[in-house]
Design a protein around this motif. Structure first.
Motif, short mmCIF file in Angstrom:
data_model
loop_
_atom_site.label_atom_id
_atom_site.label_comp_id
_atom_site.label_asym_id
_atom_site.label_seq_id
_atom_site.Cartn_x
_atom_site.Cartn_y
_atom_site.Cartn_z
N GLU A 69 -42.05 -75.67 57.49
CA GLU A 69 -43.05 -74.81 56.85
C GLU A 69 -44.05 -74.27 57.86
N LYS A 70 -44.51 -75.12 58.77
CA LYS A 70 -45.49 -74.68 59.78
C LYS A 70 -44.87 -73.68 60.76
N TRP A 71 -43.63 -73.92 61.15
CA TRP A 71 -42.95 -73.03 62.08
C TRP A 71 -42.75 -71.66 61.43
N GLN A 72 -42.30 -71.67 60.18
CA GLN A 72 -42.10 -70.41 59.47
C GLN A 72 -43.41 -69.67 59.29
N LYS A 73 -44.47 -70.39 58.98
CA LYS A 73 -45.77 -69.76 58.82
C LYS A 73 -46.25 -69.15 60.14
N SER A 74 -46.06 -69.88 61.21
CA SER A 74 -46.50 -69.34 62.51
C SER A 74 -45.73 -68.07 62.88
N MET A 75 -44.44 -68.04 62.56
CA MET A 75 -43.66 -66.83 62.84
C MET A 75 -44.13 -65.68 61.95
N SER A 76 -44.40 -66.00 60.69
CA SER A 76 -44.87 -64.98 59.76
C SER A 76 -46.24 -64.46 60.20
N ASP A 77 -47.13 -65.37 60.58
CA ASP A 77 -48.47 -64.98 61.04
C ASP A 77 -48.41 -64.10 62.28
N ALA A 78 -47.39 -64.32 63.09
CA ALA A 78 -47.24 -63.53 64.32
C ALA A 78 -46.53 -62.21 64.05
N GLY A 79 -46.18 -61.97 62.80
CA GLY A 79 -45.53 -60.71 62.46
C GLY A 79 -44.05 -60.70 62.75
N THR A 127 -41.32 -60.80 61.15
CA THR A 127 -40.61 -60.67 59.88
C THR A 127 -39.11 -60.46 60.09
N SER A 128 -38.71 -60.12 61.29
CA SER A 128 -37.28 -59.91 61.56
C SER A 128 -36.50 -61.22 61.54
N PHE A 129 -37.19 -62.33 61.41
CA PHE A 129 -36.54 -63.63 61.43
C PHE A 129 -36.24 -64.15 60.02
N LYS A 130 -36.13 -63.25 59.05
CA LYS A 130 -35.85 -63.67 57.67
C LYS A 130 -34.52 -64.42 57.60
N ASP A 131 -33.48 -63.89 58.23
CA ASP A 131 -32.19 -64.59 58.24
C ASP A 131 -32.32 -65.96 58.87
N PHE A 132 -33.09 -66.02 59.95
CA PHE A 132 -33.33 -67.31 60.60
C PHE A 132 -33.95 -68.29 59.62
N THR A 133 -34.98 -67.83 58.93
CA THR A 133 -35.69 -68.69 57.97
C THR A 133 -34.76 -69.15 56.86
N ASP A 134 -33.98 -68.23 56.31
CA ASP A 134 -33.05 -68.59 55.23
C ASP A 134 -32.02 -69.62 55.71
N ASN A 135 -31.45 -69.37 56.89
CA ASN A 135 -30.46 -70.31 57.43
C ASN A 135 -31.09 -71.65 57.79
N TRP A 136 -32.32 -71.60 58.26
CA TRP A 136 -33.04 -72.83 58.59
C TRP A 136 -33.23 -73.67 57.32
N GLN A 137 -33.68 -73.02 56.26
CA GLN A 137 -33.88 -73.74 55.00
C GLN A 137 -32.58 -74.36 54.51
N LYS A 138 -31.50 -73.63 54.63
CA LYS A 138 -30.20 -74.14 54.21
C LYS A 138 -29.82 -75.37 55.01
N SER A 139 -30.02 -75.33 56.32
CA SER A 139 -29.67 -76.47 57.16
C SER A 139 -30.57 -77.66 56.87
N MET A 140 -31.84 -77.39 56.53
CA MET A 140 -32.76 -78.48 56.23
C MET A 140 -32.44 -79.15 54.90
N SER A 141 -31.88 -78.39 53.96
CA SER A 141 -31.57 -78.96 52.66
C SER A 141 -30.26 -79.73 52.68
N ASP A 142 -29.46 -79.53 53.72
CA ASP A 142 -28.19 -80.24 53.86
C ASP A 142 -28.45 -81.52 54.64
#
Length: 137
Positions: free
Chosen positions: A63-73, A75-90
């Protein structure tokens, strides 16, 4: 302007170009080595973090890493975030390793391939030029 003067001018210009190409190639190799070293260390960090951290800790970090990326603008890392969440839930550790491997390949390959292609293009330019207009002796 005499032929000798023109020849010296071309030789000088060619020497400057060749030196610039060699500098570029050296920096490119340093960049590749630094990228490989960073990715190796990154993988070791994540392997250790995954083995020694709780799911809550990893989720908090996510959550903190995603927020820091979002705060830095970033937004092109949406796929990264989605895939990260998927890997974290597995709960499967290999799913996370697969994610990091795929992420690193996708992040480095496009830019590195372009840089490498550019370097190869310029190298071929140099080789072709030398075959057509060899340096004067």
């Amino acid at each position: 302007m005499s032929a000798n003067s023109k020849s010296n001018e071309w030789d000088s210009l060619w020497g400057e170009y060749s030196k610039s190409l060699e500098n570029w190639k050296a920096i490119f190799e340093q960049f590749q080595n630094a990228s490989n070293e960073m990715q190796t260390k990154f993988n070791k960090v994540w392997e250790k973090a995954g083995a020694e951290s709780s799911t809550k800790t990893m989720n908090d970090f996510t959550e903190k890493w995603q927020k820091s990326m979002s705060d830095a603008g970033m937004t092109s890392f949406k796929d990264f975030t989605d895939n990260w969440q998927k890997s974290m839930s597995d709960a499967n550790t290999s799913a996370f390793k697969d994610f990091t491997d795929n992420w690193q390949k996708s992040m480095s390959s496009s830019g590195m391939e372009q840089m490498n292609a550019y370097g190869e293009m310029m190298k071929k330019f140099s080789e072709t030029w030398n075959s057509m207009w060899p340096k004067s002796q």
